[in-house]
Design a protein around this motif. Structure first.
Motif, mmCIF file in Angstrom:
data_model
loop_
_atom_site.group_PDB
_atom_site.id
_atom_site.type_symbol
_atom_site.label_atom_id
_atom_site.label_comp_id
_atom_site.label_asym_id
_atom_site.label_seq_id
_atom_site.Cartn_x
_atom_site.Cartn_y
_atom_site.Cartn_z
ATOM 1 N N ASP A 33 0.871 -1.105 0.124
ATOM 2 C CA ASP A 33 -0.056 0.008 0.029
ATOM 3 C C ASP A 33 0.757 1.340 0.008
ATOM 4 O O ASP A 33 1.813 1.340 0.644
ATOM 5 C CB ASP A 33 -0.868 0.136 1.356
ATOM 6 C CG ASP A 33 -1.983 -1.007 1.116
ATOM 7 O OD1 ASP A 33 -2.348 -1.579 0.165
ATOM 8 O OD2 ASP A 33 -2.242 -1.751 2.229
ATOM 9 N N ARG A 34 0.644 2.210 -0.754
ATOM 10 C CA ARG A 34 1.142 3.432 -0.767
ATOM 11 C C ARG A 34 0.662 4.672 0.208
ATOM 12 O O ARG A 34 1.144 5.664 0.632
ATOM 13 C CB ARG A 34 1.207 4.237 -2.196
ATOM 14 C CG ARG A 34 1.687 3.131 -3.312
ATOM 15 C CD ARG A 34 1.421 3.788 -4.556
ATOM 16 N NE ARG A 34 2.003 5.068 -4.768
ATOM 17 C CZ ARG A 34 1.567 6.041 -5.648
ATOM 18 N NH1 ARG A 34 0.450 5.478 -6.645
ATOM 19 N NH2 ARG A 34 1.996 7.181 -5.867
ATOM 20 N N MET A 35 -0.651 3.968 1.200
ATOM 21 C CA MET A 35 -0.898 4.967 2.016
ATOM 22 C C MET A 35 -1.682 4.080 3.072
ATOM 23 O O MET A 35 -1.645 2.840 2.942
ATOM 24 C CB MET A 35 -1.888 5.771 1.666
ATOM 25 C CG MET A 35 -3.338 5.203 0.705
ATOM 26 S SD MET A 35 -4.483 6.409 0.106
ATOM 27 C CE MET A 35 -5.115 7.138 1.701
ATOM 28 N N LEU A 36 -1.877 4.905 4.271
ATOM 29 C CA LEU A 36 -2.823 3.930 5.190
ATOM 30 C C LEU A 36 -4.235 4.350 5.023
ATOM 31 O O LEU A 36 -4.673 5.122 4.451
ATOM 32 C CB LEU A 36 -2.192 4.654 6.467
ATOM 33 C CG LEU A 36 -0.890 4.505 7.019
ATOM 34 C CD1 LEU A 36 -0.441 5.085 8.069
ATOM 35 C CD2 LEU A 36 -0.384 3.031 7.066
ATOM 36 N N PHE A 37 -5.116 3.467 5.652
ATOM 37 C CA PHE A 37 -6.500 3.318 5.615
ATOM 38 C C PHE A 37 -6.982 3.222 7.022
ATOM 39 O O PHE A 37 -6.655 2.499 7.826
ATOM 40 C CB PHE A 37 -7.000 2.205 4.823
ATOM 41 C CG PHE A 37 -6.343 2.488 3.426
ATOM 42 C CD1 PHE A 37 -7.106 3.015 2.310
ATOM 43 C CD2 PHE A 37 -5.068 1.760 3.081
ATOM 44 C CE1 PHE A 37 -6.527 2.969 1.178
ATOM 45 C CE2 PHE A 37 -4.578 1.775 1.806
ATOM 46 C CZ PHE A 37 -5.272 2.370 0.717
ATOM 47 N N ILE A 38 -8.122 3.790 7.248
ATOM 48 C CA ILE A 38 -8.851 3.757 8.524
ATOM 49 C C ILE A 38 -10.034 2.862 8.190
ATOM 50 O O ILE A 38 -10.941 3.214 7.467
ATOM 51 C CB ILE A 38 -9.348 5.129 9.156
ATOM 52 C CG1 ILE A 38 -7.997 5.905 9.323
ATOM 53 C CG2 ILE A 38 -10.168 4.865 10.157
ATOM 54 C CD1 ILE A 38 -8.390 7.180 9.929
ATOM 55 N N ASN A 39 -10.095 1.728 8.858
ATOM 56 C CA ASN A 39 -11.451 0.986 8.885
ATOM 57 C C ASN A 39 -12.588 1.548 9.619
ATOM 58 O O ASN A 39 -12.727 1.886 10.879
ATOM 59 C CB ASN A 39 -11.288 -0.546 9.624
ATOM 60 C CG ASN A 39 -12.208 -1.432 9.345
ATOM 61 O OD1 ASN A 39 -13.306 -1.203 9.009
ATOM 62 N ND2 ASN A 39 -11.899 -2.904 9.423
ATOM 63 N N PRO A 40 -13.724 1.860 8.882
ATOM 64 C CA PRO A 40 -14.819 2.395 9.233
ATOM 65 C C PRO A 40 -15.404 1.728 10.242
ATOM 66 O O PRO A 40 -16.192 2.184 11.239
ATOM 67 C CB PRO A 40 -15.670 3.022 8.023
ATOM 68 C CG PRO A 40 -15.244 2.066 7.114
ATOM 69 C CD PRO A 40 -13.620 1.627 7.426
ATOM 70 N N ALA A 41 -15.322 0.357 10.334
ATOM 71 C CA ALA A 41 -16.411 -0.532 11.162
ATOM 72 C C ALA A 41 -15.529 -0.427 12.495
ATOM 73 O O ALA A 41 -16.040 -0.794 13.460
ATOM 74 C CB ALA A 41 -16.054 -1.805 10.553
ATOM 75 N N GLU A 42 -14.131 -0.071 12.593
ATOM 76 C CA GLU A 42 -13.515 -0.268 13.632
ATOM 77 C C GLU A 42 -13.120 1.341 14.421
ATOM 78 O O GLU A 42 -13.059 1.257 15.560
ATOM 79 C CB GLU A 42 -11.959 -0.837 13.514
ATOM 80 C CG GLU A 42 -12.104 -2.170 12.938
ATOM 81 C CD GLU A 42 -12.623 -3.443 13.931
ATOM 82 O OE1 GLU A 42 -12.319 -2.807 15.397
ATOM 83 O OE2 GLU A 42 -13.220 -4.167 13.534
ATOM 84 N N CYS A 43 -13.342 2.131 13.572
ATOM 85 C CA CYS A 43 -13.148 3.513 14.140
ATOM 86 C C CYS A 43 -14.026 3.821 15.272
ATOM 87 O O CYS A 43 -15.315 3.747 14.977
ATOM 88 C CB CYS A 43 -13.180 4.652 12.878
ATOM 89 S SG CYS A 43 -12.671 6.445 13.512
ATOM 90 N N ILE A 44 -13.650 4.348 16.367
ATOM 91 C CA ILE A 44 -14.550 4.643 17.447
ATOM 92 C C ILE A 44 -14.770 6.194 17.503
ATOM 93 O O ILE A 44 -15.234 6.668 18.468
ATOM 94 C CB ILE A 44 -13.837 4.187 18.853
ATOM 95 C CG1 ILE A 44 -12.616 4.671 19.241
ATOM 96 C CG2 ILE A 44 -14.013 2.500 18.860
ATOM 97 C CD1 ILE A 44 -12.100 4.250 20.559
ATOM 98 N N ASP A 45 -14.237 6.885 16.498
ATOM 99 C CA ASP A 45 -14.547 8.477 16.559
ATOM 100 C C ASP A 45 -13.784 9.225 17.658
ATOM 101 O O ASP A 45 -14.275 10.394 18.049
ATOM 102 C CB ASP A 45 -16.063 8.589 16.497
ATOM 103 C CG ASP A 45 -16.114 10.160 16.075
ATOM 104 O OD1 ASP A 45 -15.695 10.808 15.564
ATOM 105 O OD2 ASP A 45 -17.419 10.760 16.516
#
Length: 102
Positions: A33-45
């Motif tokens: 991967d050339r970047m990082l990603f945030i998992n919307p199902a795991e993010c607790i905001d």
């Protein structure tokens, strides 16, 4: 609401955001991967990732944000972050389309 990583992360992939995230495996990026990603199902905001990002690549997907907080050209990254957790190959391909390797 969740947080999204935008184009400024491409080819930077600084892991400061991952280091401060209280949720394991919420912010990910493999060697391919050339970047990082945030998992919307795991993010607790919690928002801990935003100030930790040295390139200001992280923003909220809250639809009420004003344009200067989330540039229109970053809208594509909202779907790209979601796509990554459904089809990593397609997401990687889209990153190359958004920013070809020089």
């Amino acid at each position: 609401m969740t947080y999204v990583i935008g184009g400024a992360c491409i080819d930077t992939k600084d892991c400061s955001c991952r280091d401060v995230c209280p949720v394991d495996d919420c912010i990910v990026g493999e060697d391919d991967d050339r970047m990082l990603f945030i998992n919307p199902a795991e993010c607790i905001d919690c928002g801990a990732c935003m100030p930790a990002c040295p390139v200001d690549a992280i923003y909220s997907d809250d639809e009420g944000l004003v344009d200067e907080e989330r540039p229109a050209e970053w809208e594509v990254y909202l779907e790209l972050n979601r796509l990554y957790f459904r089809d990593r190959g397609r997401a990687r391909s889209q990153v190359y389309q958004l920013k070809p390797v020089p």
